[in-house]
Design a protein around this motif. Structure first.
Motif, mmCIF file in Angstrom:
data_model
loop_
_atom_site.group_PDB
_atom_site.id
_atom_site.type_symbol
_atom_site.label_atom_id
_atom_site.label_comp_id
_atom_site.label_asym_id
_atom_site.label_seq_id
_atom_site.Cartn_x
_atom_site.Cartn_y
_atom_site.Cartn_z
ATOM 1 N N PHE A 186 0.847 -1.186 0.000
ATOM 2 C CA PHE A 186 0.000 0.000 0.000
ATOM 3 C C PHE A 186 0.882 1.236 0.000
ATOM 4 N N GLN A 187 0.620 2.127 -0.935
ATOM 5 C CA GLN A 187 1.348 3.393 -0.983
ATOM 6 C C GLN A 187 0.389 4.513 -0.610
ATOM 7 N N PRO A 188 0.561 5.088 0.584
ATOM 8 C CA PRO A 188 -0.317 6.192 0.965
ATOM 9 C C PRO A 188 -0.016 7.441 0.141
ATOM 10 N N ILE A 189 -1.059 8.134 -0.277
ATOM 11 C CA ILE A 189 -0.899 9.389 -1.008
ATOM 12 C C ILE A 189 -1.222 10.534 -0.057
ATOM 13 N N ASN A 190 -2.412 10.538 0.471
ATOM 14 C CA ASN A 190 -2.814 11.461 1.528
ATOM 15 C C ASN A 190 -3.477 10.584 2.577
ATOM 16 N N TRP A 191 -2.792 10.341 3.676
ATOM 17 C CA TRP A 191 -3.237 9.309 4.616
ATOM 18 C C TRP A 191 -3.018 9.769 6.040
ATOM 19 N N ASN A 192 -3.839 9.256 6.940
ATOM 20 C CA ASN A 192 -3.680 9.490 8.372
ATOM 21 C C ASN A 192 -3.356 8.145 9.005
ATOM 22 N N ASN A 193 -2.302 8.095 9.812
ATOM 23 C CA ASN A 193 -1.854 6.824 10.394
ATOM 24 C C ASN A 193 -2.839 6.219 11.387
ATOM 25 N N ASN A 194 -3.882 6.956 11.774
ATOM 26 C CA ASN A 194 -4.918 6.377 12.638
ATOM 27 C C ASN A 194 -5.869 5.473 11.842
ATOM 28 N N LEU A 195 -5.826 5.582 10.522
ATOM 29 C CA LEU A 195 -6.632 4.711 9.667
ATOM 30 C C LEU A 195 -5.863 3.424 9.389
ATOM 31 N N GLN A 196 -6.549 2.310 9.470
ATOM 32 C CA GLN A 196 -5.941 1.023 9.125
ATOM 33 C C GLN A 196 -6.713 0.443 7.941
ATOM 34 N N ASP B 188 -10.976 15.145 5.917
ATOM 35 C CA ASP B 188 -10.131 15.248 4.732
ATOM 36 C C ASP B 188 -10.507 14.110 3.785
ATOM 37 N N SER B 189 -9.989 14.152 2.580
ATOM 38 C CA SER B 189 -10.103 13.028 1.646
ATOM 39 C C SER B 189 -8.796 12.262 1.726
ATOM 40 N N TYR B 190 -8.871 11.036 2.207
ATOM 41 C CA TYR B 190 -7.675 10.211 2.359
ATOM 42 C C TYR B 190 -7.591 9.248 1.183
ATOM 43 N N GLU B 191 -6.396 9.041 0.687
ATOM 44 C CA GLU B 191 -6.254 8.136 -0.452
ATOM 45 C C GLU B 191 -4.899 7.439 -0.437
ATOM 46 N N GLY B 192 -4.882 6.304 -1.134
ATOM 47 C CA GLY B 192 -3.668 5.511 -1.282
ATOM 48 C C GLY B 192 -3.827 4.579 -2.463
#
Length: 185
Positions: free
Chosen positions: A88-98, A173-177
């Motif tokens: 998985f390559q995070p692009i815009n991500w928060n580490n609290n999300l799994q 936010d909009s999170y993506e990976g």
């Protein structure tokens, strides 16, 4: 010294020549991923203490994997293992999300002429956290006594994602990976 070729020797040499030219012919392995972006339908999280799901699952066929691997011209008493890796390559991500992934179903097939050959897809049926480094999602194990011109293909390997860690404390936010699949032999 003279070499005399009879009809059987000529046929044997022609067969050997055909085998040699097939050995030089190189084929590439391939993997295709069919699927769409997963946009998780998360309701607005505005009230602390409200009963929000926090965990979301995609459809069971978010991604469908198909692949082909050419084999050697001749296999004798062969066993092999093909691996499908994922990361998985995070692009815009928060580490609290799994985010986690699992495999659902799939078929494997050995092509060519094969005596007592078998193949099976193994592993990946339980959710595993997606990491930034590649790890084994599933493998395809093969075995056979004698094979000529073999190839291995797999199809209809479906994958499902699960997202957890969504909460009122997570910044809006909009999170993506990106999920990356790799085939390895």
């Amino acid at each position: 010294m003279y070499l005399v070729f009879n009809k059987k020797m000529t046929q044997a040499l022609f067969f050997l020549f055909c085998l040699m030219t097939n050995i030089i012919h190189v084929k590439a392995q391939s993997i295709s991923v069919i699927g769409n972006n997963w946009q998780v339908p998360i309701p607005d999280i505005t009230i602390a203490g409200a009963d929000y799901a926090g965990t979301y699952e995609s459809a069971e066929d978010l991604f469908t994997l198909n692949g082909t691997l050419p084999g050697p011209l001749l296999n004798l008493l062969a066993t092999d293992k093909v691996q499908v890796l994922v990361n998985f390559q995070p692009i815009n991500w928060n580490n609290n999300l799994q985010i986690q992934i699992k495999r659902i179903g799939g078929r494997s097939l050995i092509g060519g002429i094969c005596l007592l050959c078998s193949s099976q897809i193994v592993g990946g049926q339980n959710y595993t956290p997606l990491l930034s480094s590649s790890f084994l999602l599933f493998s395809i194990q093969t075995a056979g006594v004698l094979g000529i011109g073999n190839s291995l293909s797999f199809s209809e390997v479906k994958t499902q994602l699960k997202l957890s860690g969504v909460s009122v404390t997570l910044p809006a936010d909009s999170y993506e990976g990106t999920v990356i699949f790799t085939i390895s032999q």
